[in-house]
Design an enzyme around this catalytic site. Structure first.
Site, mmCIF file in Angstrom:
data_model
loop_
_atom_site.group_PDB
_atom_site.id
_atom_site.type_symbol
_atom_site.label_atom_id
_atom_site.label_comp_id
_atom_site.label_asym_id
_atom_site.label_seq_id
_atom_site.Cartn_x
_atom_site.Cartn_y
_atom_site.Cartn_z
ATOM 1 N N GLY A 53 -65.839 -6.164 39.323
ATOM 2 C CA GLY A 53 -64.438 -6.146 38.932
ATOM 3 C C GLY A 53 -63.603 -6.479 40.152
ATOM 4 O O GLY A 53 -64.038 -6.263 41.289
ATOM 5 N N THR A 54 -62.418 -7.004 39.926
ATOM 6 C CA THR A 54 -61.665 -7.501 41.078
ATOM 7 C C THR A 54 -60.383 -6.727 41.354
ATOM 8 O O THR A 54 -60.418 -5.728 42.054
ATOM 9 C CB THR A 54 -61.395 -8.998 40.920
ATOM 10 O OG1 THR A 54 -60.906 -9.269 39.599
ATOM 11 C CG2 THR A 54 -62.668 -9.795 41.097
ATOM 12 N N THR A 55 -59.242 -7.110 40.801
ATOM 13 C CA THR A 55 -57.973 -6.615 41.345
ATOM 14 C C THR A 55 -57.278 -5.584 40.450
ATOM 15 O O THR A 55 -57.070 -5.819 39.258
ATOM 16 C CB THR A 55 -57.024 -7.797 41.596
ATOM 17 O OG1 THR A 55 -57.711 -8.761 42.401
ATOM 18 C CG2 THR A 55 -55.777 -7.348 42.322
ATOM 19 N N LYS A 86 -60.681 -2.816 32.974
ATOM 20 C CA LYS A 86 -60.833 -2.187 34.290
ATOM 21 C C LYS A 86 -59.925 -0.979 34.486
ATOM 22 O O LYS A 86 -59.992 -0.324 35.517
ATOM 23 C CB LYS A 86 -60.538 -3.203 35.395
ATOM 24 C CG LYS A 86 -61.351 -4.479 35.325
ATOM 25 C CD LYS A 86 -60.945 -5.434 36.426
ATOM 26 C CE LYS A 86 -61.570 -6.797 36.223
ATOM 27 N NZ LYS A 86 -61.125 -7.767 37.242
ATOM 28 N N ALA A 228 -61.396 -14.884 42.397
ATOM 29 C CA ALA A 228 -62.077 -13.828 41.653
ATOM 30 C C ALA A 228 -61.132 -13.035 40.763
ATOM 31 O O ALA A 228 -61.576 -12.219 39.958
ATOM 32 C CB ALA A 228 -62.784 -12.880 42.618
#
EC number: 3.4.25.1
Length: 281
Positions: A53-55, A86, A228
């Site tokens: 997972g990113t941001t 997320k 990403a």
């Protein structure tokens, strides 16, 4: 735990014995192998290819706090998922956003939710927001062995403090170190770009609507510079998950509400591709 309790239909004695209000402590005593941090990994040969997972971004306003995340998960240079969730409610007055190894992060969130629910059932009251932040810190620290092998989980925790009557934000490092952030915060691969965007636009007197717009603006800027991080996907109707926590509790914006914020930003970006500009003085 004794296996023959299944045949009698009775719970094991451990379930009926008074003990700690921590579910993790209970699990550690009865089935320690079920805790994520107690699992042993074989020696690694090269980099581990696992979805990440990113941001995640968060910003407070006088009535509470907002927490939002993009939807993209990556695996190396590939897009593993375009619509990953997320951001999750931790309990009635708090939420957690995940960055890092996706599978471990989701598992940690579920355990964290269970930890808070168990405490409330045993004690008859909710854990304080400070206490919740500390419990999450302990859980992250228990994952340190995996983090040292490249499987790190770095969440962002936000909630409404019913005692102080304000929203609060907590960030973490891979060792479980906890920092309370002032005003806004971000974590994940695009966090540096998201944080810089909020740094120029954040004000302490933001309204709830402005705070919601701010975090989506920050995610847009992160996606603009970080491959990403996924931006609003109009064609697939995939938009950031945006949540708000106030004295009325946790609320996730509907897809329609999120899309309206994202579309309004996209329309303005057609005129100003780099987004809103802060005054020089």
């Amino acid at each position: 735990m004794e296996a023959n309790t299944r045949s009698t239909g009775r719970l094991p004695a451990a379930f009926l014995t008074p003990g700690s209000s921590s579910f993790m402590d209970f699990l550690s005593d009865q089935s320690p192998e079920m805790l994520p941090g107690n699992r042993s990994l074989p020696p690694l040969q090269g980099a581990v290819e696992a979805p990440h997972g990113t941001t995640i971004v968060s910003a407070s306003f006088p009535g509470g706090v907002v927490l939002a995340g993009d939807r993209r998960a990556t695996m190396g240079n590939m897009i593993a998922s375009r619509d990953m969730q997320k951001v999750f409610p931790a309990d009635e007055y708090s939420a957690v956003g995940i960055a890092g190894t996706a599978g471990l992060a989701v598992e940690m969130v579920k355990l964290f939710q269970l930890e808070l629910e168990h405490f409330e059932k045993v004690e008859g009251a909710q854990l304080s927001l400070e206490g919740k932040a500390n419990r999450l810190s302990t859980m992250i620290r228990s994952n340190l062995a995996m983090a040292m092998q490249g499987l790190a989980v770095v969440p962002l925790f936000a909630g409404y403090d019913v005692d102080r009557e304000k929203g609060r934000i907590f960030s973490y490092d891979v060792t479980g170190g906890r920092t309370e952030e002032s005003g806004y915060a971000a974590t994940g691969s695009g966090s540096i770009f998201a944080r810089n965007a909020m740094k120029k636009l954040y004000r302490e007197d933001l309204t709830e609507e402005q705070a919601l717009t701010l975090v989506v603006q920050a995610l847009y800027d992160a996606a603009d510079d970080d491959s990403a991080t996924g931006g609003p996907d109009v064609a697939r109707r995939i938009f950031p998950i945006v949540t708000v926590i106030t004295d009325e509790g946790f609320r996730r914006l509907t897809d329609q509400e999120s899309s309206e914020i994202a579309r309004s930003i996209l329309e303005r970006r057609l005129e100003q591709p780099d987004g809103p500009r802060a005054a020089l003085l």
